[in-house]
Design an enzyme around this catalytic site. Structure first.
Site, PDB file in Angstrom:
ATOM      1  N   LYS A   1       0.862  -1.188   0.000  1.00 26.46           N
ATOM      2  CA  LYS A   1       0.000   0.000   0.000  1.00 26.46           C
ATOM      3  C   LYS A   1       0.889   1.226   0.000  1.00 26.46           C
ATOM      4  CE  LYS A   1      -4.399   1.058   0.203  1.00 26.46           C
ATOM      5  NZ  LYS A   1      -5.580   0.286  -0.201  1.00 26.46           N
ATOM      6  N   ASP A  55      -7.129   4.331  -4.378  1.00 23.74           N
ATOM      7  CA  ASP A  55      -7.760   4.217  -3.057  1.00 23.74           C
ATOM      8  C   ASP A  55      -8.335   5.617  -2.784  1.00 23.74           C
ATOM      9  OD1 ASP A  55      -7.758   2.190  -0.569  1.00 23.74           O
ATOM     10  OD2 ASP A  55      -7.472   4.181   0.267  1.00 23.74           O
TER      11      ASP A  55
HETATM   12  P1  NDP Z   1     -12.927   7.877  -2.725  1.00 23.95           P
HETATM   13  O1  NDP Z   1     -11.843   8.887  -2.500  1.00 23.95           O
HETATM   14  O2  NDP Z   1     -13.458   7.650  -4.067  1.00 23.95           O
HETATM   15  O3  NDP Z   1     -14.162   8.217  -1.773  1.00 23.95           O
HETATM   16  C1  NDP Z   1     -14.016   8.281  -0.398  1.00 23.95           C
HETATM   17  C2  NDP Z   1     -15.348   8.684   0.218  1.00 23.95           C
HETATM   18  O4  NDP Z   1     -15.246   8.558   1.629  1.00 23.95           O
HETATM   19  C3  NDP Z   1     -15.694  10.142  -0.041  1.00 23.95           C
HETATM   20  O5  NDP Z   1     -17.077  10.303  -0.029  1.00 23.95           O
HETATM   21  C4  NDP Z   1     -15.053  10.837   1.146  1.00 23.95           C
HETATM   22  O6  NDP Z   1     -15.607  12.092   1.480  1.00 23.95           O
HETATM   23  C5  NDP Z   1     -15.301   9.837   2.253  1.00 23.95           C
HETATM   24  N1  NDP Z   1     -14.237   9.936   3.267  1.00 23.95           N
HETATM   25  C6  NDP Z   1     -12.913   9.805   3.055  1.00 23.95           C
HETATM   26  N2  NDP Z   1     -12.240  10.018   4.193  1.00 23.95           N
HETATM   27  C7  NDP Z   1     -13.173  10.292   5.128  1.00 23.95           C
HETATM   28  C8  NDP Z   1     -13.104  10.585   6.506  1.00 23.95           C
HETATM   29  N3  NDP Z   1     -11.930  10.649   7.145  1.00 23.95           N
HETATM   30  N4  NDP Z   1     -14.266  10.795   7.171  1.00 23.95           N
HETATM   31  C9  NDP Z   1     -15.458  10.739   6.532  1.00 23.95           C
HETATM   32  N5  NDP Z   1     -15.582  10.455   5.208  1.00 23.95           N
HETATM   33  C10 NDP Z   1     -14.448  10.241   4.534  1.00 23.95           C
HETATM   34  O7  NDP Z   1     -12.334   6.530  -2.086  1.00 23.95           O
HETATM   35  P2  NDP Z   1     -12.824   5.033  -2.341  1.00 23.95           P
HETATM   36  O8  NDP Z   1     -14.282   4.980  -2.549  1.00 23.95           O
HETATM   37  O9  NDP Z   1     -11.926   4.432  -3.326  1.00 23.95           O
HETATM   38  O10 NDP Z   1     -12.444   4.363  -0.940  1.00 23.95           O
HETATM   39  C11 NDP Z   1     -13.363   4.276   0.148  1.00 23.95           C
HETATM   40  C12 NDP Z   1     -12.911   3.185   1.110  1.00 23.95           C
HETATM   41  O11 NDP Z   1     -12.882   1.935   0.410  1.00 23.95           O
HETATM   42  C13 NDP Z   1     -11.509   3.348   1.683  1.00 23.95           C
HETATM   43  O12 NDP Z   1     -11.495   2.841   2.986  1.00 23.95           O
HETATM   44  C14 NDP Z   1     -10.647   2.477   0.802  1.00 23.95           C
HETATM   45  O13 NDP Z   1      -9.486   2.046   1.460  1.00 23.95           O
HETATM   46  C15 NDP Z   1     -11.600   1.331   0.539  1.00 23.95           C
HETATM   47  N6  NDP Z   1     -11.349   0.511  -0.643  1.00 23.95           N
HETATM   48  C16 NDP Z   1     -11.257   1.080  -1.881  1.00 23.95           C
HETATM   49  C17 NDP Z   1     -11.069   0.274  -2.988  1.00 23.95           C
HETATM   50  C18 NDP Z   1     -11.034   0.815  -4.372  1.00 23.95           C
HETATM   51  O14 NDP Z   1     -10.985   0.001  -5.320  1.00 23.95           O
HETATM   52  N7  NDP Z   1     -11.103   2.109  -4.602  1.00 23.95           N
HETATM   53  C19 NDP Z   1     -10.892  -1.183  -2.848  1.00 23.95           C
HETATM   54  C20 NDP Z   1     -11.078  -1.675  -1.517  1.00 23.95           C
HETATM   55  C21 NDP Z   1     -11.278  -0.837  -0.458  1.00 23.95           C
HETATM   56  P3  NDP Z   1     -14.851  13.442   1.078  1.00 23.95           P
HETATM   57  O15 NDP Z   1     -15.014  13.575  -0.390  1.00 23.95           O
HETATM   58  O16 NDP Z   1     -15.540  14.485   1.869  1.00 23.95           O
HETATM   59  O17 NDP Z   1     -13.415  13.264   1.488  1.00 23.95           O
HETATM   60  O1  2IT Z   2      -7.878  -1.549  -0.602  1.00 30.91           O
HETATM   61  C1  2IT Z   2      -7.836  -2.022  -1.762  1.00 30.91           C
HETATM   62  O2  2IT Z   2      -7.983  -3.231  -1.963  1.00 30.91           O
HETATM   63  C2  2IT Z   2      -7.646  -1.101  -2.883  1.00 30.91           C
HETATM   64  N1  2IT Z   2      -7.583   0.106  -2.667  1.00 30.91           N
HETATM   65  C3  2IT Z   2      -7.510  -1.631  -4.277  1.00 30.91           C
HETATM   66  C4  2IT Z   2      -6.106  -2.114  -4.531  1.00 30.91           C
HETATM   67  C5  2IT Z   2      -5.799  -2.523  -5.960  1.00 30.91           C
HETATM   68  O3  2IT Z   2      -4.623  -2.847  -6.190  1.00 30.91           O
HETATM   69  O4  2IT Z   2      -6.683  -2.548  -6.816  1.00 30.91           O
END
Ligand code: NDP
Ligand code: 2IT
Length: 450
Positions: A131, A171
């Site tokens: 990561k 992420d």
């Molecule tokens: P994005 O940046 O696309 O979206 C994040 C969302 O969560 C936004 O709405 C954001 O609000 C909100 N957010 C972020 N930080 C905070 C915080 N500290 N408190 C409250 N709200 C918060 O990220 P993703 O959708 O990609 O990721 C979301 C979660 O999913 C993370 O935990 C990530 O690790 C996990 N994840 C992502 C994957 C992926 O493929 N993208 C895969 C597996 C897990 P704002 O815009 O106001 O910051």
């Molecule tokens: O937390 C996760 O699994 C991710 N942000 C996606 C990682 C990836 O390599 O697609």
């Protein structure tokens, strides 16, 4: 805390983690949750204890911290701190996302890399855990500033990554725009076009279905867990935190499966729409113009906005899909969800729940699918993107989705079987940690002192 780890060796390993990683609460929490689940395995597997597998697992193979200098549009020099934690390569090249958020520090990236190691074991694909990220905040920056920053970030990162070494992806704060800039700079410096980055745009090597994979995968596995209890998404009320990549596609699939999603959030607050979230409008606001979720309530009659995102779990629902950030479900939230009749909590965000919330949820009358299993769809389709890049053959959206569905079913069956094998039926935290651990642990043992 360590007193609760019911195996003397693992309690000792955890004490050492606390001593060696002071001031890193997220990393300590992620390790605690895994070691706590592994006590019955350590009791049985003296060979693994002897081989030091548990001790090795909690120490990342490599931690890279670097300066990211860039000049903003006002001509001012900005300095950010970049990270890549190459946690474990026992089963394949390091694989895991990059997070750009002001809160990013060593503790957060280490917790994410540690979690990713186990998650990737569950995907059935040969990917190790890694990561990275930076304390850079893309919010409020121009596209040009984001590009300058990404180019500087990759100018250092490129030497540490590669299709056979380490393959980053997105992420929090890293989506299609950032991956495009990062991939472009990697290509220029490395002078090769490979699957070293995933989440790429479709015309330049991306996989159909990667954007929606995490959210769709989350609903697929939740549907399997519900089906085992003769339930489904149809007609259910769903609450989803976040309104980013994971949340938007979790909402899309939940709606497709017949559920009514009534709330979504961002870090400022949440919207409630009792008629059901209009996802087209959310996409327009969030994907189209990088707006705030509050704009939804301004545009939608009948919808309300509350300026406290943590309060979202007070909304009664059948299915909760936290998809924003770590520790967004406290013990109080978990208890409130259960007392309001929530039947299933599946984690889209990594380590969505605090340690106390996890302890409560595994004993409560609710289906609880932890992040390592529940959100593994994203990295799985990243793995499929690497395969397509290696073979130079793109797959159709249908083929990718069929593979994603099969992977999520395999993950569900695997964590269910592991929990049953250790006499903890229905405890998917134990199931995910044990199933993931056995794969990486056995692989480490077979490779000697690595
Ligand atoms: P994005 O940046 O696309 O979206 C994040 C969302 O969560 C936004 O709405 C954001 O609000 C909100 N957010 C972020 N930080 C905070 C915080 N500290 N408190 C409250 N709200 C918060 O990220 P993703 O959708 O990609 O990721 C979301 C979660 O999913 C993370 O935990 C990530 O690790 C996990 N994840 C992502 C994957 C992926 O493929 N993208 C895969 C597996 C897990 P704002 O815009 O106001 O910051
Ligand atoms: O937390 C996760 O699994 C991710 N942000 C996606 C990682 C990836 O390599 O697609």
């Amino acid at each position: 805390m360590s007193a609760k780890i019911k195996n003397a060796h693992l309690a000792e390993v955890y004490e050492e983690v606390l001593t060696r990683n002071p001031g890193e609460p997220e990393f300590q929490q992620a390790v605690y949750e895994v070691l706590e689940s592994l006590a019955p395995v350590a009791d049985k597997r003296q060979d693994m204890v002897q081989a030091g597998v548990f001790k090795r697992l909690v120490e990342p193979e490599r931690v890279i911290i670097f300066r990211v200098p860039w000049v903003d549009s006002a001509g001012v020099m900005q300095i950010n701190r970049g990270f890549r934690v190459q946690f474990n390569s026992a089963i394949g090249p390091y694989k895991g996302g990059l997070r750009f958020h002001p809160s990013v520090n060593a503790s957060i990236i280490k917790f994410l890399g540690f979690e990713q190691t186990f998650k990737n074991c569950l995907t059935t694909l040969p990917m190790g855990g890694g990561k990275g990220g930076c304390d850079f905040d893309p919010k409020g920056k121009s596209d040009a500033e984001v590009m300058w920053f990404c180019q500087s970030f990759m100018t250092e990162l490129y030497r540490h990554i590669g299709q056979f070494t380490d393959s980053p992806a997105g992420d929090i704060g890293v989506g299609a725009r950032e991956i495009g800039f990062l991939h472009g700079q990697y290509k220029r410096i490395a002078n090769e076009v490979t699957g070293a980055m995933t989440g790429k745009g479709i015309p330049y090597g991306g996989s159909l279905g990667r954007t929606s994979a995490t959210g769709y995968g989350l609903c697929y596995i939740a549907a399997h867990a519900l089906a085992a209890k003769k339930q489904d998404f149809k007609g259910k009320t769903v609450v989803i935190s976040g309104s980013g990549n994971v949340a938007i596609y979790a909402c899309e699939k939940a709606q497709e499966l017949g559920a009514k999603v009534v709330a979504m959030s961002d870090s400022n607050g949440y919207v409630y729409d009792e008629k059901g979230i209009d996802l087209k409008l959310v996409k327009e606001i969030k994907e189209g113009r990088r707006g705030r979720i509050a704009e939804y309530a301004e545009a939608k009659k009948g919808a309300t906005y509350k300026a406290d995102c943590t309060d979202i779990w007070s909304i009664p629902c059948d299915i909760a899909l936290p998809s924003a950030t770590q520790n967004e479900i406290t013990e109080k939230d978990a208890k409130l969800l259960v007392s309001n009749g929530c039947k299933c909590l599946a984690e889209g965000s990594n380590m969505s729940s605090t340690a106390d919330a996890v302890a409560y949820l595994v004993g409560a009358d609710i289906i609880y699918v932890p992040a390592k299993a529940a959100n593994a769809g994203g990295v799985s389709v990243s793995g499929l993107e690497m395969t397509q890049n290696s073979t130079r053959l793109p797959w159709t959206a249908e083929e990718v989705d069929a593979r994603l569905q099969k992977i999520m079913l395999d993950i569900y069956n695997n964590i269910d079987a592991a929990a049953k094998a250790y006499g903890m039926e229905g405890n998917f935290v134990a199931g995910a940690n044990i199933a993931g651990f056995l794969k990486v642990g056995e692989s480490m043992m077979a490779q000697g002192a690595v």
